[in-house]
Design a protein around this motif. Structure first.
Motif, PDB file in Angstrom:
ATOM      1  N   ARG A  53       0.806  -1.225   0.000  1.00 34.71           N
ATOM      2  CA  ARG A  53       0.000   0.000   0.000  1.00 34.71           C
ATOM      3  C   ARG A  53       0.840   1.276   0.000  1.00 34.71           C
ATOM      4  NH1 ARG A  53      -4.546  -1.798   4.534  1.00 34.71           N
ATOM      5  NH2 ARG A  53      -5.732  -3.211   3.164  1.00 34.71           N
ATOM      6  N   GLY A  54       2.167   1.125   0.023  1.00 36.04           N
ATOM      7  CA  GLY A  54       3.022   2.307  -0.008  1.00 36.04           C
ATOM      8  C   GLY A  54       3.273   2.933   1.344  1.00 36.04           C
ATOM      9  N   GLN A  55       3.040   2.175   2.433  1.00 34.80           N
ATOM     10  CA  GLN A  55       3.183   2.712   3.780  1.00 34.80           C
ATOM     11  C   GLN A  55       4.518   2.280   4.400  1.00 34.80           C
ATOM     12  OE1 GLN A  55      -0.367   0.851   5.336  1.00 34.80           O
ATOM     13  NE2 GLN A  55      -1.588   2.712   5.048  1.00 34.80           N
ATOM     14  N   ALA A  56       5.087   3.146   5.203  1.00 32.67           N
ATOM     15  CA  ALA A  56       6.346   2.851   5.890  1.00 32.67           C
ATOM     16  C   ALA A  56       6.148   1.730   6.906  1.00 32.67           C
ATOM     17  CB  ALA A  56       6.862   4.104   6.586  1.00 32.67           C
ATOM     18  N   PRO A  57       7.189   0.943   7.162  1.00 40.04           N
ATOM     19  CA  PRO A  57       7.060  -0.157   8.130  1.00 40.04           C
ATOM     20  C   PRO A  57       6.951   0.359   9.565  1.00 40.04           C
ATOM     21  CG  PRO A  57       9.332   0.050   7.414  1.00 40.04           C
ATOM     22  CD  PRO A  57       8.539   1.008   6.569  1.00 40.04           C
ATOM     23  N   THR A  58       6.167  -0.342  10.357  1.00 38.55           N
ATOM     24  CA  THR A  58       6.075  -0.046  11.785  1.00 38.55           C
ATOM     25  C   THR A  58       6.610  -1.227  12.594  1.00 38.55           C
ATOM     26  OG1 THR A  58       3.758  -0.781  11.702  1.00 38.55           O
ATOM     27  CG2 THR A  58       4.176   1.606  11.575  1.00 38.55           C
ATOM     28  N   VAL A  59       5.954  -2.391  12.472  1.00 41.84           N
ATOM     29  CA  VAL A  59       6.463  -3.632  13.061  1.00 41.84           C
ATOM     30  C   VAL A  59       6.771  -4.563  11.890  1.00 41.84           C
ATOM     31  CG1 VAL A  59       6.029  -5.565  14.614  1.00 41.84           C
ATOM     32  CG2 VAL A  59       5.064  -3.309  15.119  1.00 41.84           C
ATOM     33  N   PRO A  60       8.012  -4.635  11.452  1.00 43.31           N
ATOM     34  CA  PRO A  60       8.304  -5.379  10.227  1.00 43.31           C
ATOM     35  C   PRO A  60       8.335  -6.887  10.447  1.00 43.31           C
ATOM     36  CG  PRO A  60      10.326  -4.526  11.161  1.00 43.31           C
ATOM     37  CD  PRO A  60       9.209  -3.985  12.017  1.00 43.31           C
ATOM     38  N   PHE A  61       8.020  -7.617   9.384  1.00 44.03           N
ATOM     39  CA  PHE A  61       8.351  -9.035   9.321  1.00 44.03           C
ATOM     40  C   PHE A  61       9.762  -9.120   8.763  1.00 44.03           C
ATOM     41  CE2 PHE A  61       8.594 -12.660   6.262  1.00 44.03           C
ATOM     42  CZ  PHE A  61       8.807 -13.646   7.210  1.00 44.03           C
ATOM     43  N   LEU A  62      10.656  -9.776   9.493  1.00 40.90           N
ATOM     44  CA  LEU A  62      12.054  -9.832   9.094  1.00 40.90           C
ATOM     45  C   LEU A  62      12.452 -11.241   8.667  1.00 40.90           C
ATOM     46  CD1 LEU A  62      13.848  -7.700  11.850  1.00 40.90           C
ATOM     47  CD2 LEU A  62      12.936  -6.953   9.643  1.00 40.90           C
ATOM     48  N   ILE A  63      13.158 -11.299   7.556  1.00 42.18           N
ATOM     49  CA  ILE A  63      13.850 -12.511   7.132  1.00 42.18           C
ATOM     50  C   ILE A  63      15.321 -12.276   7.428  1.00 42.18           C
ATOM     51  CG2 ILE A  63      14.416 -14.002   5.186  1.00 42.18           C
ATOM     52  CD1 ILE A  63      11.784 -13.021   3.884  1.00 42.18           C
ATOM     53  N   THR A  64      15.933 -13.151   8.207  1.00 46.74           N
ATOM     54  CA  THR A  64      17.324 -12.978   8.598  1.00 46.74           C
ATOM     55  C   THR A  64      18.124 -14.232   8.264  1.00 46.74           C
ATOM     56  OG1 THR A  64      17.311 -13.914  10.851  1.00 46.74           O
ATOM     57  CG2 THR A  64      16.416 -11.694  10.585  1.00 46.74           C
ATOM     58  N   THR A  65      19.406 -14.043   8.011  1.00 47.48           N
ATOM     59  CA  THR A  65      20.291 -15.194   7.815  1.00 47.48           C
ATOM     60  C   THR A  65      21.575 -14.982   8.605  1.00 47.48           C
ATOM     61  OG1 THR A  65      21.278 -14.255   5.822  1.00 47.48           O
ATOM     62  CG2 THR A  65      19.440 -15.744   5.512  1.00 47.48           C
ATOM     63  N   GLN A  66      22.094 -16.078   9.125  1.00 44.33           N
ATOM     64  CA  GLN A  66      23.325 -16.076   9.922  1.00 44.33           C
ATOM     65  C   GLN A  66      24.224 -17.210   9.419  1.00 44.33           C
ATOM     66  OE1 GLN A  66      21.885 -16.264  13.989  1.00 44.33           O
ATOM     67  NE2 GLN A  66      20.892 -18.223  13.681  1.00 44.33           N
ATOM     68  N   PRO A  67      24.975 -16.981   8.347  1.00 43.66           N
ATOM     69  CA  PRO A  67      25.790 -18.048   7.751  1.00 43.66           C
ATOM     70  C   PRO A  67      26.829 -18.615   8.703  1.00 43.66           C
ATOM     71  CG  PRO A  67      25.619 -16.159   6.273  1.00 43.66           C
ATOM     72  CD  PRO A  67      25.058 -15.730   7.582  1.00 43.66           C
ATOM     73  N   GLY A  68      27.260 -17.815   9.682  1.00 48.09           N
ATOM     74  CA  GLY A  68      28.306 -18.268  10.588  1.00 48.09           C
ATOM     75  C   GLY A  68      27.947 -19.480  11.413  1.00 48.09           C
ATOM     76  N   VAL A  69      26.670 -19.841  11.468  1.00 53.38           N
ATOM     77  CA  VAL A  69      26.269 -21.060  12.188  1.00 53.38           C
ATOM     78  C   VAL A  69      26.968 -22.276  11.599  1.00 53.38           C
ATOM     79  CG1 VAL A  69      24.298 -22.582  12.665  1.00 53.38           C
ATOM     80  CG2 VAL A  69      24.057 -20.110  12.930  1.00 53.38           C
TER      81      VAL A  69
END
Length: 476
Positions: free
Chosen positions: A330-346
């Motif tokens: 809808r063109g609105q700024a994020p407030t509480v985002p859904f995040l996709i994260t990666t940590q390759p160091g595992v």
């Protein structure tokens, strides 16, 4: 007069490289031209924060790469590609300090969703796994050739998948009784950056889950650049020629060839090949706000399961996730985002100096958005990993303008090379018998703007190459 090549490929992302390899394997002479100084497109690795910290500017975890029928048929390991698997392919933490997981074990994954939904989850995924999985995966990722006469290898299984996967994710989520399972399923569907009530979003989520159980969600040892370098190495072994640092502005700047294959946005192809407004009806989609971190140690996740996963989704609930992607559309700024994260160091500690870590996180934002979401992104990270900010040594922030500058295919920062909302999830870049062909008889499109769409899988390149070699073979 310059020698006539069989095929010229423009753009050395995974799809362009795969198209070049597939054609070279069949004996065609192939040359590839890339504007950047290195091959890779959305699969590159470089130092973005501090010396010795090797980040993936775009994709980092590769469920589609590990499951790709095209990649499986190539000796990429001989050219340096090694997949590294964490104990948990995916972790999805919740506010109570626990997390659901996806692993190679359907049973373990189902139980992590809670006893009330374990059976429903098993009934959802188990019919598509087992001996027929590879055929189903290839059929799904080759649907762009269905109208051109390609027959599915597992038609009944594909039809069954279509009956389920054609539904919106919101419908399939109703099979689950508790928030844990609904949240996990929403997180899988939200990778496309579209509201969860959209057509076939359930198929996206289901395919990601199946890939986790079949081949996992690995990272490439050393970084995503290893995928691109392996493809380029195999191409050279087959006699293909790779040119980097060459920007193509017009078709007549290229050597003469029987066919030209573009791993670019459709709008760039139209401009270069003189196709006018051929793709004006194709829309760019949402973008992401991504932060690459150099950390002084592992992410301090509250949920132990997240410490053993290469990919972690932060929602946590269906409502939060759907609201986040809907705001972006809808063109609105994020407030509480859904995040996709990666940590390759595992699984790949050599990505950073001893004891340190690389880490990235992104959330969806409107295409072209010029705001700064660092504060809301890090508030969400702190919620599930208290003390995260204290570990930050450096950060590299990439919003839509930076992503568009990094890769010309990412118009307005759209890393999917075209919106995946509505029918554009299924019809890319326009309705056609062969979606890789264009109005120019010798010009083809093989980027993520063509089926099966975004992801490091090479299948858009594979499918486009199939269309090209059928035409060249018919010509003799």
């Amino acid at each position: 007069m310059p020698a006539l090549r069989d095929v010229i490929v423009v753009g050395a992302g995974p799809n362009g490289l795969t198209a070049a390899v597939e054609l070279a394997r069949r004996g065609f002479s192939v040359e590839l031209f890339e504007a950047a100084d290195t091959v890779g497109g959305g699969a590159r690795t470089r130092e973005m924060t501090l010396p010795g910290f090797h980040h993936d500017p775009c994709s980092a975890a590769h469920p589609m790469g590990a499951n790709s029928p095209a990649f499986r048929r190539m000796p990429l390991e001989r050219h340096g590609l090694e997949w590294l698997h964490a104990p948990n392919a995916l972790a999805h933490p919740f506010s109570d300090g626990t997390a659901a997981v996806l692993t190679r074990s359907v049973g373990q994954s189902a139980m992590s969703l809670g006893p009330r939904d374990a059976g429903a989850y098993r009934r959802l995924v188990e019919p598509f796994l087992g001996a027929g999985w590879e055929a189903l995966c290839e059929d799904f990722l080759s649907l762009g050739l269905a109208l051109d006469g390609r027959l599915p290898k597992a038609p009944l299984r594909l039809a069954r998948f279509g009956l389920t996967g054609g539904q919106p994710a919101s419908w399939i989520a109703r099979r689950f009784r508790d928030e844990r399972a609904r949240g996990v399923f929403a997180g899988l569907a939200a990778h496309v950056g579209a509201p969860l009530g959209g057509v076939a979003t359930g198929g996206v989520a289901l395919m990601f889950a199946l890939m986790a159980h079949a081949e996992g969600w690995p990272v490439a040892q050393g970084g995503s650049q290893a995928i691109s370098d392996a493809l380029a190495g195999y191409l050279r072994e087959l006699g293909g020629v790779v040119h980097t640092g060459v920007e193509v502005r017009r078709l007549d700047e290229l050597p003469p060839a029987r066919a030209y294959v573009f791993d670019t946005s459709p709008w760039a192809l139209a401009r270069i090949a003189g196709l006018g407004r051929a793709y004006d009806g194709f829309r760019a989609g949402t973008s992401v706000f991504k932060i690459d971190y150099a950390l002084d140690g592992p992410v301090p996740w509250t949920a132990p399961e997240a410490r053993r996963a290469t990919t972690v989704h932060l929602g946590p609930t269906y409502r939060v996730i759907n609201d986040a992607v809907t705001r972006a559309v809808r063109g609105q700024a994020p407030t509480v985002p859904f995040l996709i994260t990666t940590q390759p160091g595992v699984v790949d500690p050599a990505r950073a100096p001893e004891g340190k870590q690389v880490f990235w996180a992104y959330g969806h934002v409107p295409g072209g958005w010029e705001g700064d979401a660092t504060r809301v992104v890090e508030a969400q990270l702190e919620r599930f990993a208290p003390g995260f900010r204290d570990l930050v040594l450096a950060r590299a922030v990439s919003g839509p303008p930076q992503l568009a500058a990094y890769n010309p295919n990412y118009v307005d920062g759209d890393i999917a090379s075209g919106a995946v909302t509505g029918l554009q999830l299924l019809i890319r870049p326009k309705l056609a018998r062969v979606p890789y062909a264009t109005a120019h008889p010798a010009v083809y499109l093989c980027s993520s703007a063509s089926p099966p769409g975004p992801g490091v899988h090479g299948m858009s390149g594979h499918n486009a190459a199939r269309a090209v070699w059928r035409r060249l073979r018919a010509e003799g």
